[in-house]
Motif scaffolding. Structure first.
Motif, PDB file in Angstrom:
ATOM      1  N   ALA A 196       9.744  15.161  -6.752  1.00 27.01           N
ATOM      2  CA  ALA A 196      10.534  16.168  -7.468  1.00 27.01           C
ATOM      3  C   ALA A 196      10.907  17.325  -6.552  1.00 27.01           C
ATOM      4  CB  ALA A 196       9.759  16.675  -8.681  1.00 27.01           C
ATOM      5  N   ILE A 197      10.041  17.666  -5.634  1.00 23.51           N
ATOM      6  CA  ILE A 197      10.358  18.721  -4.660  1.00 23.51           C
ATOM      7  C   ILE A 197      11.355  18.195  -3.634  1.00 23.51           C
ATOM      8  CG2 ILE A 197       9.426  20.213  -2.834  1.00 23.51           C
ATOM      9  CD1 ILE A 197       6.765  20.232  -4.487  1.00 23.51           C
ATOM     10  N   LEU A 198      11.125  16.975  -3.156  1.00 19.27           N
ATOM     11  CA  LEU A 198      11.973  16.421  -2.098  1.00 19.27           C
ATOM     12  C   LEU A 198      13.408  16.163  -2.550  1.00 19.27           C
ATOM     13  CD1 LEU A 198       9.469  13.918  -0.479  1.00 19.27           C
ATOM     14  CD2 LEU A 198      10.247  16.108   0.459  1.00 19.27           C
ATOM     15  N   VAL A 199      13.618  15.852  -3.812  1.00 16.20           N
ATOM     16  CA  VAL A 199      14.960  15.502  -4.283  1.00 16.20           C
ATOM     17  C   VAL A 199      15.833  16.730  -4.561  1.00 16.20           C
ATOM     18  CG1 VAL A 199      14.543  15.332  -6.782  1.00 16.20           C
ATOM     19  CG2 VAL A 199      16.145  13.745  -5.666  1.00 16.20           C
ATOM     20  N   GLN A 200      15.255  17.910  -4.543  1.00 16.16           N
ATOM     21  CA  GLN A 200      16.043  19.115  -4.786  1.00 16.16           C
ATOM     22  C   GLN A 200      17.119  19.260  -3.717  1.00 16.16           C
ATOM     23  OE1 GLN A 200      13.318  22.416  -5.075  1.00 16.16           O
ATOM     24  NE2 GLN A 200      12.142  21.408  -6.689  1.00 16.16           N
ATOM     25  N   ASN A 201      18.344  19.495  -4.147  1.00 16.19           N
ATOM     26  CA  ASN A 201      19.493  19.711  -3.257  1.00 16.19           C
ATOM     27  C   ASN A 201      19.784  18.531  -2.334  1.00 16.19           C
ATOM     28  OD1 ASN A 201      20.044  22.404  -4.173  1.00 16.19           O
ATOM     29  ND2 ASN A 201      18.213  23.016  -3.068  1.00 16.19           N
ATOM     30  N   THR A 202      19.471  17.322  -2.777  1.00 15.87           N
ATOM     31  CA  THR A 202      19.804  16.128  -2.001  1.00 15.87           C
ATOM     32  C   THR A 202      19.909  14.961  -2.967  1.00 15.87           C
ATOM     33  OG1 THR A 202      19.269  14.878   0.005  1.00 15.87           O
ATOM     34  CG2 THR A 202      17.435  15.395  -1.454  1.00 15.87           C
ATOM     35  N   ASN A 203      20.188  13.779  -2.452  1.00 15.45           N
ATOM     36  CA  ASN A 203      20.231  12.599  -3.313  1.00 15.45           C
ATOM     37  C   ASN A 203      18.903  11.846  -3.207  1.00 15.45           C
ATOM     38  OD1 ASN A 203      20.342  10.689  -1.080  1.00 15.45           O
ATOM     39  ND2 ASN A 203      22.484  11.292  -0.835  1.00 15.45           N
ATOM     40  N   TRP A 204      18.695  10.947  -4.133  1.00 18.30           N
ATOM     41  CA  TRP A 204      17.420  10.245  -4.181  1.00 18.30           C
ATOM     42  C   TRP A 204      17.188   9.407  -2.919  1.00 18.30           C
ATOM     43  CZ3 TRP A 204      12.890  10.843  -5.808  1.00 18.30           C
ATOM     44  CH2 TRP A 204      11.966   9.816  -5.670  1.00 18.30           C
ATOM     45  N   ARG A 205      18.239   8.833  -2.356  1.00 19.28           N
ATOM     46  CA  ARG A 205      18.086   8.004  -1.153  1.00 19.28           C
ATOM     47  C   ARG A 205      17.406   8.790  -0.029  1.00 19.28           C
ATOM     48  NH1 ARG A 205      23.207   6.667  -0.412  1.00 19.28           N
ATOM     49  NH2 ARG A 205      23.558   8.313   1.100  1.00 19.28           N
ATOM     50  N   ASN A 206      17.816  10.045   0.176  1.00 19.87           N
ATOM     51  CA  ASN A 206      17.214  10.867   1.236  1.00 19.87           C
ATOM     52  C   ASN A 206      15.779  11.262   0.896  1.00 19.87           C
ATOM     53  OD1 ASN A 206      19.549  10.699   2.737  1.00 19.87           O
ATOM     54  ND2 ASN A 206      20.373  12.612   1.956  1.00 19.87           N
ATOM     55  N   ALA A 207      15.527  11.551  -0.374  1.00 18.02           N
ATOM     56  CA  ALA A 207      14.158  11.868  -0.793  1.00 18.02           C
ATOM     57  C   ALA A 207      13.261  10.649  -0.628  1.00 18.02           C
ATOM     58  CB  ALA A 207      14.155  12.350  -2.243  1.00 18.02           C
ATOM     59  N   ALA A 208      13.782   9.470  -0.968  1.00 16.64           N
ATOM     60  CA  ALA A 208      13.001   8.229  -0.834  1.00 16.64           C
ATOM     61  C   ALA A 208      12.654   7.954   0.625  1.00 16.64           C
ATOM     62  CB  ALA A 208      13.761   7.055  -1.440  1.00 16.64           C
ATOM     63  N   LYS A 209      13.569   8.258   1.527  1.00 15.62           N
ATOM     64  CA  LYS A 209      13.280   8.092   2.962  1.00 15.62           C
ATOM     65  C   LYS A 209      12.122   9.001   3.373  1.00 15.62           C
ATOM     66  CE  LYS A 209      17.956   6.971   4.490  1.00 15.62           C
ATOM     67  NZ  LYS A 209      19.122   7.477   5.241  1.00 15.62           N
ATOM     68  N   ALA A 210      12.129  10.217   2.880  1.00 13.54           N
ATOM     69  CA  ALA A 210      11.055  11.163   3.208  1.00 13.54           C
ATOM     70  C   ALA A 210       9.720  10.656   2.654  1.00 13.54           C
ATOM     71  CB  ALA A 210      11.378  12.555   2.663  1.00 13.54           C
ATOM     72  N   LEU A 211       9.723  10.153   1.422  1.00 12.87           N
ATOM     73  CA  LEU A 211       8.487   9.592   0.851  1.00 12.87           C
ATOM     74  C   LEU A 211       8.010   8.404   1.684  1.00 12.87           C
ATOM     75  CD1 LEU A 211       9.347   9.773  -2.945  1.00 12.87           C
ATOM     76  CD2 LEU A 211       7.547  11.061  -1.754  1.00 12.87           C
ATOM     77  N   LYS A 235      12.362  22.310   6.208  1.00 11.25           N
ATOM     78  CA  LYS A 235      11.423  23.405   6.482  1.00 11.25           C
ATOM     79  C   LYS A 235      11.086  24.154   5.189  1.00 11.25           C
ATOM     80  CE  LYS A 235      12.745  24.056  11.285  1.00 11.25           C
ATOM     81  NZ  LYS A 235      13.344  24.963  12.275  1.00 11.25           N
ATOM     82  N   MET A 236      12.104  24.408   4.368  1.00 11.12           N
ATOM     83  CA  MET A 236      11.882  25.086   3.103  1.00 11.12           C
ATOM     84  C   MET A 236      11.056  24.193   2.160  1.00 11.12           C
ATOM     85  SD  MET A 236      14.663  26.586   0.365  1.00 11.12           S
ATOM     86  CE  MET A 236      15.525  25.026   0.287  1.00 11.12           C
ATOM     87  N   LYS A 237      11.373  22.904   2.137  1.00 11.67           N
ATOM     88  CA  LYS A 237      10.635  21.983   1.264  1.00 11.67           C
ATOM     89  C   LYS A 237       9.191  21.828   1.719  1.00 11.67           C
ATOM     90  CE  LYS A 237      14.698  19.565  -0.370  1.00 11.67           C
ATOM     91  NZ  LYS A 237      15.442  18.302  -0.428  1.00 11.67           N
ATOM     92  N   ALA A 238       8.962  21.860   3.022  1.00 14.49           N
ATOM     93  CA  ALA A 238       7.582  21.797   3.522  1.00 14.49           C
ATOM     94  C   ALA A 238       6.801  23.021   3.041  1.00 14.49           C
ATOM     95  CB  ALA A 238       7.562  21.704   5.046  1.00 14.49           C
ATOM     96  N   LYS A 239       7.427  24.190   3.078  1.00 13.48           N
ATOM     97  CA  LYS A 239       6.774  25.409   2.563  1.00 13.48           C
ATOM     98  C   LYS A 239       6.472  25.277   1.079  1.00 13.48           C
ATOM     99  CE  LYS A 239       8.798  28.790   5.755  1.00 13.48           C
ATOM    100  NZ  LYS A 239       7.614  28.969   6.542  1.00 13.48           N
ATOM    101  N   ARG A 240       7.428  24.750   0.327  1.00 13.24           N
ATOM    102  CA  ARG A 240       7.229  24.583  -1.117  1.00 13.24           C
ATOM    103  C   ARG A 240       6.118  23.581  -1.410  1.00 13.24           C
ATOM    104  NH1 ARG A 240      13.481  24.654  -3.229  1.00 13.24           N
ATOM    105  NH2 ARG A 240      13.749  26.894  -2.987  1.00 13.24           N
TER     106      ARG A 240
END
Length: 107
Positions: free
Chosen positions: A34-49, A80-85
């Motif tokens: 939920a944090i990773l998907v903010q301001n991006t699409n799910w594909r990019n968040a899924a890559k991070a996961l 960087k912002m998401k890592a802080k969050r």
């Protein structure tokens, strides 16, 4: 008029059953996703996961240096912002002993 959204949710859940709309293997993965998907699409968040891999455990993320976490989630954008969050969330989650059940008890 005030609504009891939990009652509405329960009625919908009882009628339709689980919808499995969020692709996560655990409640913790859902929270981080939920944090990773903010301001991006799910594909990019899924890559991070995916990059987090077997490090996607509360105790590991809690101990991980913020800079290392940021590099692992770079594909999610605003990393960087998401890592802080995520680190701020982890400080709060640690108070709950990394337990979703403990969070539910605080309601």
């Amino acid at each position: 008029m005030q609504h009891d959204y939990s009652l509405i949710f329960k009625k919908l859940h009882n009628h339709y059953g689980p919808q499995n709309w969020w692709p996560a293997d655990s409640p913790f993965e859902m929270m981080i996703g939920a944090i990773l998907v903010q301001n991006t699409n799910w594909r990019n968040a899924a890559k991070a996961l995916h990059n987090l891999g077997n490090r996607l455990e509360p105790e590991i993320i809690f101990q991980m240096p913020e800079a290392e976490l940021a590099e692992l989630i770079r594909s999610s954008g605003f990393y960087k912002m998401k890592a802080k969050r995520i680190k701020a969330f982890m400080q709060w989650f640690e108070i709950c002993h990394f337990s979703v059940e403990n969070i539910k008890k605080t309601r």
